[in-house]
Write a protein that holds these residues in place. Structure first.
Motif, PDB file in Angstrom:
ATOM      1  N   ALA A   1       0.831  -1.207   0.000  1.00  7.68           N
ATOM      2  CA  ALA A   1       0.000   0.000   0.000  1.00  7.68           C
ATOM      3  C   ALA A   1       0.864   1.254   0.000  1.00  7.68           C
TER       4      ALA A   1
ATOM      5  N   HIS B   1       2.443   1.790  -3.478  1.00  6.30           N
ATOM      6  CA  HIS B   1       1.521   2.347  -4.475  1.00  6.30           C
ATOM      7  C   HIS B   1       1.313   3.848  -4.258  1.00  6.30           C
ATOM      8  N   VAL B   2       1.109   4.252  -3.008  1.00  3.60           N
ATOM      9  CA  VAL B   2       0.862   5.674  -2.722  1.00  3.60           C
ATOM     10  C   VAL B   2       2.095   6.512  -3.016  1.00  3.60           C
TER      11      VAL B   2
ATOM     12  N   VAL C   1      -6.270   2.800   1.273  1.00  2.43           N
ATOM     13  CA  VAL C   1      -5.813   2.114   0.066  1.00  2.43           C
ATOM     14  C   VAL C   1      -6.519   0.762  -0.021  1.00  2.43           C
TER      15      VAL C   1
ATOM     16  N   LEU D   1      -3.568  -2.630  -7.008  1.00  2.00           N
ATOM     17  CA  LEU D   1      -4.228  -1.444  -6.478  1.00  2.00           C
ATOM     18  C   LEU D   1      -5.601  -1.296  -7.137  1.00  2.00           C
TER      19      LEU D   1
ATOM     20  N   VAL E   1      -7.768   4.410  -4.326  1.00  3.24           N
ATOM     21  CA  VAL E   1      -7.252   5.153  -3.182  1.00  3.24           C
ATOM     22  C   VAL E   1      -8.299   6.186  -2.773  1.00  3.24           C
TER      23      VAL E   1
ATOM     24  N   ARG F   1      -9.079   9.450  -0.399  1.00  4.81           N
ATOM     25  CA  ARG F   1      -8.354  10.497   0.327  1.00  4.81           C
ATOM     26  C   ARG F   1      -9.314  11.316   1.161  1.00  4.81           C
TER      27      ARG F   1
END
Length: 268
Positions: A194, A197-198, A236, A263, A266, A268
């Motif tokens: 995770a 990926h971010v 995530v 993924l 996401v 936020r």
């Protein structure tokens, strides 16, 4: 992983994750026991250049704690016959302030690590010779050359010699290389995925820009990982799967299926 116990063994190293060496089976078993009692992983290390290796001299030991908020490296020296007692002792250690860069070159475990690792060792040692060590099996041989940095516990994979200046600069300034990052070894695999990926999405290279909060497994191999990214909550969504079977390492005798972390989105 909580941390690492590093024991200098100039080599050669045999096969096995903790290889057979001139340390002998009895001493190696005792060092394994000390590492297990401390809740850390045992690694053997040696200087990049044969000229810097003295099989009859004192050995360096390092104890690295890689947990977030507690990261630190302690060091000491001991003669061969004192290694186990020194590793187990709570006193006699001093703080090691410079970063350590460990490159897996354990060719008897998988020859990819030696073939790809040693050119990276040379490139790094040309820049910061006192900070660079060869190390025994780190895992994930298919990502060779693999570099573990301490005390942050970050692992970079598929490192090339030309990446050495950027990696040294990043480590020296509390940053990472998102495009090569495999994860911080203090975290669970799904958290590493995770964060990776971010970091790639947002091009985040500051070491402490991402902090894990929770990871929950759902149905059908789905995971939800909560992170704090530069102080803001980020959720995530990942799906755990497997890649098509292929030869994962240079020494693999048969095709295997590696775990993947796809993924999905996401929030936020």
């Amino acid at each position: 992983m909580r941390g690492y116990l590093l024991v200098e063994e100039p080599g050669p190293w045999g096969p096995g994750a903790v290889p057979a060496t001139r340390l002998g089976g009895e001493l190696t078993d005792r060092l394994r026991q000390v590492a297990a009692e401390r809740g850390v992983r045992l690694l053997l290390v040696r200087r990049p250049s044969a000229a810097g290796r003295d099989p009859d001299g004192p050995r360096r030991l390092f104890f690295a704690d890689v947990r977030r908020g507690r990261s630190a490296v302690l060091t000491r020296t001991a003669r061969l016959e004192e290694l186990a007692a020194a590793a187990a002792a709570d006193t006699g250690w001093s703080v090691h302030r410079d970063p350590l860069l460990l490159v897996c070159t354990h060719g008897r475990k998988d020859w990819c690590c030696a073939l790809r690792g040693r050119p990276v060792v040379d490139a790094l040692a040309a820049l910061v010779p006192e900070q660079v060590w060869e190390c025994s099996h780190l895992g994930g041989d298919r990502f060779a050359a693999t570099v573990l940095t301490l005390p942050d516990g970050a692992v970079h994979g598929r490192v090339q010699p030309q990446d050495a200046p950027a990696l040294v600069a990043a480590v020296g300034s509390g940053r990472l290389l998102p495009s090569l990052l495999r994860g911080r070894s203090c975290d669970a695999m799904v958290v590493q995925a995770a964060e990776g990926h971010v970091r790639l999405l947002d091009d985040l290279d500051e070491l402490e820009a991402v902090r894990p909060r929770a990871a929950v497994r759902g149905e059908d191999g789905r995971w939800v990982v909560d992170l704090q990214v530069r102080g803001a909550p980020v959720r995530v969504h990942l799906r755990e799967g497997t890649a098509p079977a292929h030869q994962l390492t240079c020494s693999a005798a048969s095709a295997q299926r590696a775990r993947t972390w796809e993924l999905e989105r996401v929030e936020r």
